[in-house]
Motif scaffolding. Structure first.
Motif, mmCIF file in Angstrom:
data_model
loop_
_atom_site.group_PDB
_atom_site.id
_atom_site.type_symbol
_atom_site.label_atom_id
_atom_site.label_comp_id
_atom_site.label_asym_id
_atom_site.label_seq_id
_atom_site.Cartn_x
_atom_site.Cartn_y
_atom_site.Cartn_z
ATOM 1 N N LYS A 151 0.821 -1.208 0.000
ATOM 2 C CA LYS A 151 0.000 0.000 0.000
ATOM 3 C C LYS A 151 0.856 1.259 0.000
ATOM 4 C CE LYS A 151 -3.745 -2.241 2.580
ATOM 5 N NZ LYS A 151 -4.492 -2.261 3.857
ATOM 6 N N ASP A 208 -10.074 -5.844 12.528
ATOM 7 C CA ASP A 208 -9.414 -4.708 13.166
ATOM 8 C C ASP A 208 -8.389 -5.244 14.160
ATOM 9 O OD1 ASP A 208 -8.654 -2.385 14.484
ATOM 10 O OD2 ASP A 208 -10.671 -1.534 14.480
ATOM 11 N N ARG A 217 -4.436 0.024 15.401
ATOM 12 C CA ARG A 217 -3.631 -0.742 14.452
ATOM 13 C C ARG A 217 -4.408 -0.915 13.150
ATOM 14 N NH1 ARG A 217 -1.162 -5.269 18.698
ATOM 15 N NH2 ARG A 217 0.253 -3.813 19.744
ATOM 16 N N PRO A 218 -3.792 -1.460 12.105
ATOM 17 C CA PRO A 218 -4.445 -1.515 10.793
ATOM 18 C C PRO A 218 -5.693 -2.399 10.771
ATOM 19 C CG PRO A 218 -2.072 -1.774 10.570
ATOM 20 C CD PRO A 218 -2.369 -1.862 12.032
ATOM 21 N N THR A 219 -6.535 -2.124 9.787
ATOM 22 C CA THR A 219 -7.717 -2.948 9.528
ATOM 23 C C THR A 219 -7.592 -3.579 8.148
ATOM 24 O OG1 THR A 219 -8.982 -1.143 8.528
ATOM 25 C CG2 THR A 219 -9.157 -1.432 10.929
ATOM 26 N N SER A 220 -8.364 -4.632 7.925
ATOM 27 C CA SER A 220 -8.424 -5.283 6.614
ATOM 28 C C SER A 220 -9.755 -6.004 6.489
ATOM 29 C CB SER A 220 -7.267 -6.281 6.441
ATOM 30 O OG SER A 220 -7.347 -7.312 7.421
ATOM 31 N N ALA A 276 -4.431 2.159 5.584
ATOM 32 C CA ALA A 276 -4.300 1.124 6.614
ATOM 33 C C ALA A 276 -5.524 1.049 7.514
ATOM 34 C CB ALA A 276 -3.050 1.370 7.453
ATOM 35 N N ARG A 277 -6.357 2.113 7.502
ATOM 36 C CA ARG A 277 -7.541 2.140 8.356
ATOM 37 C C ARG A 277 -8.827 2.182 7.542
ATOM 38 N NH1 ARG A 277 -7.747 0.304 13.075
ATOM 39 N NH2 ARG A 277 -9.526 1.654 13.481
#
Length: 284
Positions: free
Chosen positions: A36, A187, A204-207, A127-128
């Protein structure tokens, strides 16, 4: 409803890519990286990407993954059988690659204006859950050169940036996935208590993760699915769209992932010439 589609062989990774502009080292080579943070950034809100191959490639989709395009962005794709040809074998015309859902679909005045648009945002938001994916589907053609024109004049950042280019033909099973597909927002943030007892969160990042079951694979589809598993495994990313070209573009956007298979489960033989397999795709 159109059946799900999977692009498991990204022809863009075999192409020589050029761009009409770039900022510093943020050039077109970044469109071939699964990161990313690696982006092609234009020095304005318009960009022209040219992809050239040594031999003809069969393609039926062009997707720009992780971009800061708004719902007002426009894209035009032209494909040429040979470089230098004057007449394209493919011309999508100017389209909205990530349009907002139509207003009449939902109660007017109940929700804030613009809520039905794709969520955009620069690389610092991806990332969020920020960013939008632009996609165009079309009948398969064979080309040696693609010219992709993108314009995002209303970009809040004042420039256009794109993280990944996906180009290729897709596999679509004869029978769609069964009902019960699960879309999960993952999350990685963690809650914790301070010494004073306050609840805090370590952001922290999500996906996204999409789980489906292909419950009625024909012999031909079983063979194609096994080829996808063998060639891609868990390590090679692919583009997955559960609701391609759906009348509700927000539904398609939410259920379109560029990611990797997070499971390699057994393909079961249910009965004569009918097979089933679960599939989980985790977004990068």
């Amino acid at each position: 409803m159109t059946n799900l589609r999977i692009i498991y062989d990204n022809a863009a990774d075999r192409a020589v890519l050029t761009a009409s502009s770039q900022v510093g080292a943020l050039g077109p080579a970044n469109l071939q990286r699964d990161s990313k943070a690696a982006v092609l950034r234009a020095n304005g809100t318009a960009q022209t990407i040219t992809a050239t191959w040594p031999t003809q490639e069969a393609i039926a989709c062009v997707a720009l993954i992780f971009t800061n395009m708004t719902s007002c962005a426009r894209m035009r794709v032209r494909g040429y059988a040979q470089p230098g040809d004057a007449v394209p074998v493919l011309d999508t015309g100017s389209i909205f690659p990530c349009p907002a859902a139509v207003h009449g679909t939902y109660p007017w005045g109940v929700l804030p204006l613009g809520w039905n648009a794709y969520k955009w945002g620069g690389a610092n938001t991806w990332a969020r859950g920020g960013g939008a994916d632009g996609v165009v589907w079309f009948a398969p053609v064979r080309v040696r050169q693609l010219v992709i024109e993108v314009s995002a004049p209303q970009s809040p950042e004042g420039y256009l940036e794109i993280s990944r280019l996906v180009v290729g033909n897709y596999w679509s099973p004869e029978h769609n996935a069964e009902y019960g597909a699960q879309l999960q927002l993952q999350d990685a943030s963690e809650d914790y208590r301070t010494g004073a007892g306050d609840l805090k969160t370590q952001i922290r990042p999500t996906s996204d993760k999409l789980s489906i079951n292909l419950a009625h694979l024909t012999p031909t589809d079983r063979a194609r699915f096994m080829r996808i598993l063998r060639e891609n495994g868990k390590g090679k990313a692919m583009l997955f769209s559960l609701f391609p070209e759906n009348p509700d573009p927000l539904l398609e956007q939410d259920h379109m992932l560029y990611g990797k298979a997070s499971n390699i489960d057994a393909v079961a033989t249910l009965y004569f010439e009918t097979y089933s397999a679960p599939l989980q795709i985790e977004g990068i």
